[in-house]
Design a protein around this motif. Structure first.
Motif, PDB file in Angstrom:
ATOM      1  N   TRP A  33       0.858  -1.176   0.000  1.00  0.00           N
ATOM      2  CA  TRP A  33       0.000   0.000   0.000  1.00  0.00           C
ATOM      3  C   TRP A  33       0.890   1.220   0.000  1.00  0.00           C
ATOM      4  O   TRP A  33       1.884   1.284   0.738  1.00  0.00           O
ATOM      5  N   ASN A  34       0.548   2.214  -0.816  1.00  0.00           N
ATOM      6  CA  ASN A  34       1.287   3.475  -0.877  1.00  0.00           C
ATOM      7  C   ASN A  34       0.311   4.634  -0.768  1.00  0.00           C
ATOM      8  O   ASN A  34      -0.849   4.514  -1.158  1.00  0.00           O
ATOM      9  N   SER A  35       0.785   5.785  -0.274  1.00  0.00           N
ATOM     10  CA  SER A  35      -0.068   6.975  -0.236  1.00  0.00           C
ATOM     11  C   SER A  35       0.743   8.181   0.218  1.00  0.00           C
ATOM     12  O   SER A  35       1.872   8.044   0.698  1.00  0.00           O
ATOM     13  N   ASP A  36       0.120   9.359   0.063  1.00  0.00           N
ATOM     14  CA  ASP A  36       0.693  10.587   0.595  1.00  0.00           C
ATOM     15  C   ASP A  36      -0.003  10.974   1.894  1.00  0.00           C
ATOM     16  O   ASP A  36       0.111  12.085   2.374  1.00  0.00           O
ATOM     17  N   GLY A  37      -0.730  10.018   2.457  1.00  0.00           N
ATOM     18  CA  GLY A  37      -1.487  10.259   3.657  1.00  0.00           C
ATOM     19  C   GLY A  37      -2.976  10.276   3.391  1.00  0.00           C
ATOM     20  O   GLY A  37      -3.787  10.078   4.284  1.00  0.00           O
ATOM     21  N   ALA A  38      -3.360  10.502   2.125  1.00  0.00           N
ATOM     22  CA  ALA A  38      -4.779  10.539   1.765  1.00  0.00           C
ATOM     23  C   ALA A  38      -5.067   9.727   0.514  1.00  0.00           C
ATOM     24  O   ALA A  38      -6.053   9.002   0.441  1.00  0.00           O
ATOM     25  N   GLY A  39      -4.223   9.833  -0.482  1.00  0.00           N
ATOM     26  CA  GLY A  39      -4.481   9.161  -1.759  1.00  0.00           C
ATOM     27  C   GLY A  39      -3.956   7.750  -1.788  1.00  0.00           C
ATOM     28  O   GLY A  39      -3.111   7.390  -2.620  1.00  0.00           O
ATOM     29  N   GLY A  40      -4.445   6.901  -0.881  1.00  0.00           N
ATOM     30  CA  GLY A  40      -3.905   5.553  -0.758  1.00  0.00           C
ATOM     31  C   GLY A  40      -4.276   4.643  -1.924  1.00  0.00           C
ATOM     32  O   GLY A  40      -5.341   4.770  -2.515  1.00  0.00           O
ATOM     33  N   TYR A  41      -3.386   3.720  -2.241  1.00  0.00           N
ATOM     34  CA  TYR A  41      -3.656   2.728  -3.284  1.00  0.00           C
ATOM     35  C   TYR A  41      -2.855   1.472  -3.014  1.00  0.00           C
ATOM     36  O   TYR A  41      -1.820   1.494  -2.343  1.00  0.00           O
ATOM     37  N   GLN A  42      -3.342   0.384  -3.540  1.00  0.00           N
ATOM     38  CA  GLN A  42      -2.622  -0.885  -3.469  1.00  0.00           C
ATOM     39  C   GLN A  42      -2.056  -1.199  -4.835  1.00  0.00           C
ATOM     40  O   GLN A  42      -2.729  -1.017  -5.856  1.00  0.00           O
ATOM     41  N   VAL A  43      -0.822  -1.661  -4.864  1.00  0.00           N
ATOM     42  CA  VAL A  43      -0.220  -2.089  -6.115  1.00  0.00           C
ATOM     43  C   VAL A  43       0.318  -3.506  -5.924  1.00  0.00           C
ATOM     44  O   VAL A  43       0.870  -3.843  -4.876  1.00  0.00           O
ATOM     45  N   VAL A  44       0.100  -4.327  -6.938  1.00  0.00           N
ATOM     46  CA  VAL A  44       0.589  -5.705  -6.936  1.00  0.00           C
ATOM     47  C   VAL A  44       1.380  -5.923  -8.214  1.00  0.00           C
ATOM     48  O   VAL A  44       0.884  -5.661  -9.312  1.00  0.00           O
ATOM     49  N   TRP A  45       2.608  -6.371  -8.058  1.00  0.00           N
ATOM     50  CA  TRP A  45       3.464  -6.720  -9.187  1.00  0.00           C
ATOM     51  C   TRP A  45       3.566  -8.236  -9.272  1.00  0.00           C
ATOM     52  O   TRP A  45       3.785  -8.912  -8.262  1.00  0.00           O
ATOM     53  N   VAL A  46       3.422  -8.777 -10.478  1.00  0.00           N
ATOM     54  CA  VAL A  46       3.583 -10.209 -10.714  1.00  0.00           C
ATOM     55  C   VAL A  46       4.758 -10.361 -11.673  1.00  0.00           C
ATOM     56  O   VAL A  46       4.701  -9.895 -12.817  1.00  0.00           O
ATOM     57  N   ILE A  47       5.816 -10.987 -11.207  1.00  0.00           N
ATOM     58  CA  ILE A  47       7.092 -10.988 -11.935  1.00  0.00           C
ATOM     59  C   ILE A  47       7.682 -12.397 -11.965  1.00  0.00           C
ATOM     60  O   ILE A  47       7.631 -13.131 -10.975  1.00  0.00           O
ATOM     61  N   ASP A  48       8.223 -12.767 -13.124  1.00  0.00           N
ATOM     62  CA  ASP A  48       9.037 -13.978 -13.191  1.00  0.00           C
ATOM     63  C   ASP A  48      10.267 -13.667 -14.036  1.00  0.00           C
ATOM     64  O   ASP A  48      10.540 -12.506 -14.342  1.00  0.00           O
ATOM     65  N   GLU A  49      11.014 -14.680 -14.432  1.00  0.00           N
ATOM     66  CA  GLU A  49      12.274 -14.444 -15.132  1.00  0.00           C
ATOM     67  C   GLU A  49      12.085 -13.837 -16.516  1.00  0.00           C
ATOM     68  O   GLU A  49      13.028 -13.337 -17.116  1.00  0.00           O
ATOM     69  N   THR A  50      10.866 -13.862 -17.050  1.00  0.00           N
ATOM     70  CA  THR A  50      10.614 -13.251 -18.353  1.00  0.00           C
ATOM     71  C   THR A  50      10.282 -11.766 -18.229  1.00  0.00           C
ATOM     72  O   THR A  50      10.228 -11.058 -19.222  1.00  0.00           O
ATOM     73  N   GLY A  51      10.035 -11.294 -17.011  1.00  0.00           N
ATOM     74  CA  GLY A  51       9.718  -9.881 -16.804  1.00  0.00           C
ATOM     75  C   GLY A  51       8.451  -9.703 -15.991  1.00  0.00           C
ATOM     76  O   GLY A  51       8.006 -10.616 -15.297  1.00  0.00           O
ATOM     77  N   VAL A  52       7.854  -8.523 -16.110  1.00  0.00           N
ATOM     78  CA  VAL A  52       6.596  -8.246 -15.425  1.00  0.00           C
ATOM     79  C   VAL A  52       5.471  -8.957 -16.166  1.00  0.00           C
ATOM     80  O   VAL A  52       5.272  -8.750 -17.358  1.00  0.00           O
ATOM     81  N   ARG A  53       4.726  -9.764 -15.435  1.00  0.00           N
ATOM     82  CA  ARG A  53       3.610 -10.486 -16.049  1.00  0.00           C
ATOM     83  C   ARG A  53       2.294  -9.742 -15.866  1.00  0.00           C
ATOM     84  O   ARG A  53       1.368  -9.892 -16.637  1.00  0.00           O
ATOM     85  N   GLN A  54       2.227  -8.947 -14.800  1.00  0.00           N
ATOM     86  CA  GLN A  54       0.966  -8.314 -14.471  1.00  0.00           C
ATOM     87  C   GLN A  54       1.242  -7.214 -13.452  1.00  0.00           C
ATOM     88  O   GLN A  54       2.169  -7.312 -12.643  1.00  0.00           O
TER      89      GLN A  54
END
Length: 242
Positions: free
Chosen positions: A215-236
């Motif tokens: 979860w990231n935010s500036d104190g108000a604009g919170g959001y969740q980010v999910v990275w899906v990664i394997d040896e070929t790169g970012v999958r999602q």
């Protein structure tokens, strides 16, 4: 929001889902939750199934039409209310847009197959490294779009994740990823709209796939980010505000 390894093509009823070869990235999904309630109704999950995949059904019962399958190297949003209420079939959101905020449809997965990333066993090994290269945001040369002259709504024609109508303080200059000492390049397309990131996150590993969630935010604009990664790169990449 279920996209598979390239060259792939998946049909969810009338919606079609594609994956793209690197370096542009294999899949990029940005799912925005419209502000209709202060409550976060959906969270990210992966499947838990010994077969390595599970069925998507059109309606919440076991005899409903199977409209797709989700492999264990894909993350998705699920309805927390359904799960908390003890529903047998859990609604999951599906989205096909690369740079959009509107959910395209939904399907249902049996609750026994849904594993919230926050409940998964964290990865504690040393073969995977992930780190944001952070810098102070510099508005010079950036296209800033305001609503009513005071509320920042876009930077370079993209929604700025992590702010609440104000200029961001922290930008991402790059992402350094290594798997088994092999560098995995991450093109700027994947992170140029993310702000107020930190290097505090959790990692889950399934097979050869790594799920980085935070979860990231500036104190108000919170959001969740999910990275899906394997040896070929970012999958999602999944992003959703609160």
């Amino acid at each position: 929001m279920f996209l598979f390894a390239p060259p792939s093509f998946f049909t969810f009823e009338s919606e079609r889902f594609y994956s793209w070869p690197n370096p542009v990235g294999l899949t990029l999904l940005m799912v925005g939750l419209l502000v209709v309630s202060p409550e976060v109704k959906s969270q990210t999950a992966i499947i838990q199934d010994k077969d390595g995949w599970t069925n998507l059904r059109k309606a919440p019962h076991g005899k409903a039409e199977i409209i797709g399958q989700v492999p264990d190297n894909v993350a998705f949003w699920y309805d927390v209310d359904d799960y908390s209420a003890g529903e047998t079939w859990i609604s999951v959101s599906v989205n096909e847009q690369m740079l959009g905020d509107t959910a395209a449809g939904e399907a249902f997965i049996h609750r026994s197959r849904v594993l919230d990333l926050q409940d998964a066993v964290p990865y504690t090994g040393t073969s995977f490294q992930f780190q944001y290269v952070l810098t102070e945001f510099n508005p010079t040369g950036r296209e800033l779009t305001y609503h009513q002259d005071s509320i920042l709504v876009a930077i370079d024609q993209q929604r700025p994740w992590g702010t609440d109508g104000n200029l961001p303080k922290v930008a991402v200059r790059g992402i350094e990823v290594r798997i088994n000492e092999m560098e995995i390049p991450i093109p700027s397309l994947w992170y140029e709209d993310l702000f107020e990131c930190s290097n505090t996150y959790e990692v889950v590993k399934v097979g050869s796939t790594y799920f980085v969630h935070q979860w990231n935010s500036d104190g108000a604009g919170g959001y969740q980010v999910v990275w899906v990664i394997d040896e070929t790169g970012v999958r999602q990449r999944l992003v959703k505000g609160i």
